[in-house]
Design a protein around this motif. Structure first.
Motif, PDB file in Angstrom:
ATOM      1  N   ARG A 217      21.807  44.579  23.243  1.00 19.26           N
ATOM      2  CA  ARG A 217      21.452  45.964  23.544  1.00 19.26           C
ATOM      3  C   ARG A 217      20.327  46.460  22.638  1.00 19.26           C
TER       4      ARG A 217
ATOM      5  N   HIS B  96      21.413  46.912  28.568  1.00 18.24           N
ATOM      6  CA  HIS B  96      21.780  47.828  29.641  1.00 18.24           C
ATOM      7  C   HIS B  96      20.859  47.590  30.838  1.00 18.24           C
TER       8      HIS B  96
ATOM      9  N   TYR C 138      17.928  51.868  29.563  1.00 19.52           N
ATOM     10  CA  TYR C 138      18.179  50.784  30.519  1.00 19.52           C
ATOM     11  C   TYR C 138      16.890  49.981  30.742  1.00 19.52           C
TER      12      TYR C 138
ATOM     13  N   ASP D 217      28.929  51.901  36.650  1.00 19.78           N
ATOM     14  CA  ASP D 217      27.789  52.551  35.995  1.00 19.78           C
ATOM     15  C   ASP D 217      26.620  52.647  36.969  1.00 19.78           C
TER      16      ASP D 217
ATOM     17  N   ALA E  35      23.749  54.074  36.222  1.00 18.63           N
ATOM     18  CA  ALA E  35      22.523  53.965  35.410  1.00 18.63           C
ATOM     19  C   ALA E  35      21.530  55.087  35.673  1.00 18.63           C
TER      20      ALA E  35
ATOM     21  N   VAL F 271      21.678  56.141  28.887  1.00 16.83           N
ATOM     22  CA  VAL F 271      22.862  55.310  28.666  1.00 16.83           C
ATOM     23  C   VAL F 271      23.785  55.906  27.606  1.00 16.83           C
TER      24      VAL F 271
ATOM     25  N   GLU G  49      31.783  51.444  29.240  1.00 16.45           N
ATOM     26  CA  GLU G  49      30.451  51.150  28.712  1.00 16.45           C
ATOM     27  C   GLU G  49      29.538  50.675  29.840  1.00 16.45           C
ATOM     28  N   SER G  50      28.263  50.602  29.543  1.00 14.19           N
ATOM     29  CA  SER G  50      27.229  50.421  30.567  1.00 14.19           C
ATOM     30  C   SER G  50      27.318  49.097  31.322  1.00 14.19           C
TER      31      SER G  50
ATOM     32  N   ARG H 166      25.629  45.776  32.166  1.00 12.27           N
ATOM     33  CA  ARG H 166      24.714  45.020  31.309  1.00 12.27           C
ATOM     34  C   ARG H 166      24.334  43.682  31.896  1.00 12.27           C
TER      35      ARG H 166
END
Length: 272
Positions: free
Chosen positions: A146, A186, A202, A231, A233, A239, A261-262, A264
């Motif tokens: 990340r 992300h 992202y 997500d 986005a 994010v 959480e995002s 990925r």
């Protein structure tokens, strides 16, 4: 009898495929499992394994206990808590970040538990003349979690200029021929405006691949181990709207907690 042999052959093939698919032999997967279960990991970090899947991620990257591993921009040391015990006995771990303040999280771990973290070597990234560096051609694996979006957004630069190409060039230089670059970040949908990479946190997979391949890397594989279809986005605050940041604090917190959480990307590259 022939049918039995056929079934056995199919099972053998399936087992072999599984071993290849996760990117590490059984002995190395066991070492990774032990590292992710280390008693020295903080409870708050352990609670986030359900979002970050560290054992599966490191197995996909093929990280081995005797590797020289470089963790780029370790932040508070979430992955350092795993990589340090993994490489403690046979390998070498570098923590490379903005020099010197970007490595305070790792230094805190070292002060609290030198037996586990004292061997971790500190280096500058991006590197500049006069700063400690990871020597060219010495790393088996370079990992960053990340962070590519930070370089794209110019994090730490007064002019906020994009220095992602420079970052990938330096990572390429660190690796031995045949070494692995592992990236998690992300994921921005491919149809979204590229301008959002400069503000949202992202990144498009195509952008990360372009940066890596321009630096000389060859794409190996992608994994969906860190995917999160919940997500979208497209959050107004990027994010950081989602956990663990919760930029909006208590506003719609339950909603964002339910998303998790995002989404990925998890990408593996190799230096020829």
């Amino acid at each position: 009898m022939r049918q039995t042999l056929t079934v056995l052959a199919m099972l053998t093939t399936a087992v072999a495929f599984t071993s290849v698919a996760v990117g590490a032999p059984q002995t190395h997967r066991h070492a990774i499992h032990e590292a992710t279960s280390a008693a020295t990991r903080t409870p708050a970090n352990l609670a986030r394994d359900k979002y970050r899947h560290p054992a599966e991620t490191l197995a996909f990257f093929g990280v081995e206990p005797d590797d020289t591993v470089v963790e780029i921009w370790p932040g508070g040391g979430w992955y350092t808590e795993i990589l340090a015990p993994l490489t403690l006995a046979k390998g070498t771990l570098y923590a490379a970040g903005p020099w010197p303040n970007g490595l305070k999280g790792v230094q805190t771990l070292q002060a609290a538990n030198p037996a586990v973290y004292g061997k971790v070597k500190l280096a500058a990234f991006p590197w500049a003349e006069g700063q400690p560096k990871v020597a060219d051609g010495t790393a088996d694996a370079v990992l960053t979690f990340r962070n590519v979006h930070n370089w794209r957004m110019g994090a730490g630069r007064p002019d906020k200029a994009d220095y992602s190409a420079e970052a990938f060039a330096q990572m390429f230089a660190m690796l031995k021929p045949g070494g692995t670059l592992g990236i998690e970040d992300h994921r921005l949908p491919e149809g979204a405006s590229a301008e959002r990479e400069r503000t949202s946190g992202y990144m498009k997979v195509s952008t990360v691949r372009r940066l890596a391949e321009a630096a000389g890397f060859r794409f190996v594989a992608a994994s969906e181990v860190n995917a999160n279809p919940k997500d979208s986005a497209d959050w107004a605050d990027g994010v950081w709207t989602l956990p663990p940041s919760y930029r909006l604090k208590d506003v719609d917190r339950a909603k964002y907690e339910a998303i998790g959480e995002s989404d990925r990307m998890t990408l593996k590259f190799r230096k020829p």
